[in-house]
Design a protein around this motif. Structure first.
Motif, short mmCIF file in Angstrom:
data_model
loop_
_atom_site.label_atom_id
_atom_site.label_comp_id
_atom_site.label_asym_id
_atom_site.label_seq_id
_atom_site.Cartn_x
_atom_site.Cartn_y
_atom_site.Cartn_z
N LYS A 83 0.81 -1.22 0.00
CA LYS A 83 0.00 0.00 0.00
C LYS A 83 0.84 1.27 0.00
CE LYS A 83 -3.98 -1.99 2.36
NZ LYS A 83 -4.77 -2.03 3.60
N ASN A 84 2.08 1.21 0.50
CA ASN A 84 2.87 2.42 0.72
C ASN A 84 4.14 2.52 -0.11
OD1 ASN A 84 1.29 3.66 2.99
ND2 ASN A 84 1.68 1.64 3.83
N THR A 85 4.34 1.61 -1.04
CA THR A 85 5.52 1.67 -1.89
C THR A 85 5.11 1.35 -3.32
OG1 THR A 85 6.13 -0.67 -1.74
CG2 THR A 85 6.94 0.78 0.02
N ASN A 86 6.04 1.54 -4.24
CA ASN A 86 5.80 1.16 -5.63
C ASN A 86 6.71 0.01 -6.03
OD1 ASN A 86 8.22 2.48 -5.62
ND2 ASN A 86 7.76 3.83 -7.33
N CYS A 87 6.98 -0.88 -5.10
CA CYS A 87 7.88 -2.00 -5.32
C CYS A 87 7.24 -3.09 -6.18
CB CYS A 87 8.27 -2.63 -3.99
SG CYS A 87 9.07 -1.47 -2.93
N LYS A 88 8.06 -3.71 -7.01
CA LYS A 88 7.59 -4.85 -7.77
C LYS A 88 7.67 -6.13 -6.94
CE LYS A 88 8.73 -3.21 -12.37
NZ LYS A 88 9.53 -3.47 -13.57
N TYR A 89 8.65 -6.20 -6.09
CA TYR A 89 8.87 -7.39 -5.26
C TYR A 89 9.04 -6.97 -3.81
CZ TYR A 89 9.70 -9.69 -9.69
OH TYR A 89 9.56 -10.18 -10.95
#
Length: 163
Positions: A83-89
């Motif tokens: 919810k709080n990052t734009n991480c792929k993994y």
């Protein structure tokens, strides 16, 4: 993210000065230390606040920190990161392991090429966590308990990967 306790100051320092430093220097991996709520002395609360103001890598999860709540702590981490990052993994480890960061990145890149960009595992809006067991078991090979490493450890992000 790295599961740890509020009192694990030395473990966090050891990670920051070893594999965590390499992970953060790559700028495709971000390491976070995961804490739950617990009763702390005013002195320890002050130290934690100062530590986080310096490093900005401590995440306080919405749960009570205890051994019985380890699964919940992991789940809360995946929920928070999705919810709080734009991480792929998003990965998690404990503070008593050592992550071979470059091996992890190689493994994830090989995995990305194998499955294609449209098939990235994810956490859906209803909170369901989608896990690819191939990646899960492969990552276990790059996170290990070191023989000659003080008691401590990690969390990150790749392109971004997040522990």
């Amino acid at each position: 993210g790295i599961l740890c306790r509020a009192s694990s100051t030395l473990a966090r320092y050891a990670i920051r000065s070893t594999w965590g430093e390499l992970a953060n220097a790559l700028r495709t991996v971000k390491v976070y230390f995961l804490l739950g709520h617990t009763k702390l002395s005013p002195h320890l609360m002050k130290e934690l606040k100062a530590e986080n103001e310096t490093y900005k890598d401590i995440v306080l999860l919405n749960m009570t920190d205890s051994y019985r709540n380890l699964f919940q702590k992991s789940y809360r981490w995946f929920e928070h990161a999705s919810k709080n990052t734009n991480c792929k993994y998003i990965f998690k480890t404990d503070d008593d392991g050592y992550v071979r960061v470059l091996t992890l990145l190689d493994h994830v890149r090989n995995y990305q090429r194998k499955i294609g960009p449209e098939n990235v595992p994810s956490v859906s809006m209803d909170g369901t966590i989608h896990i690819d067991l191939y990646l899960f078991w492969g990552i276990n090979m790059v996170c290990q308990q070191p023989r000659y490493y003080p008691h401590h450890h990690p969390y990150a992000t790749l392109d971004k990967i997040m522990f």
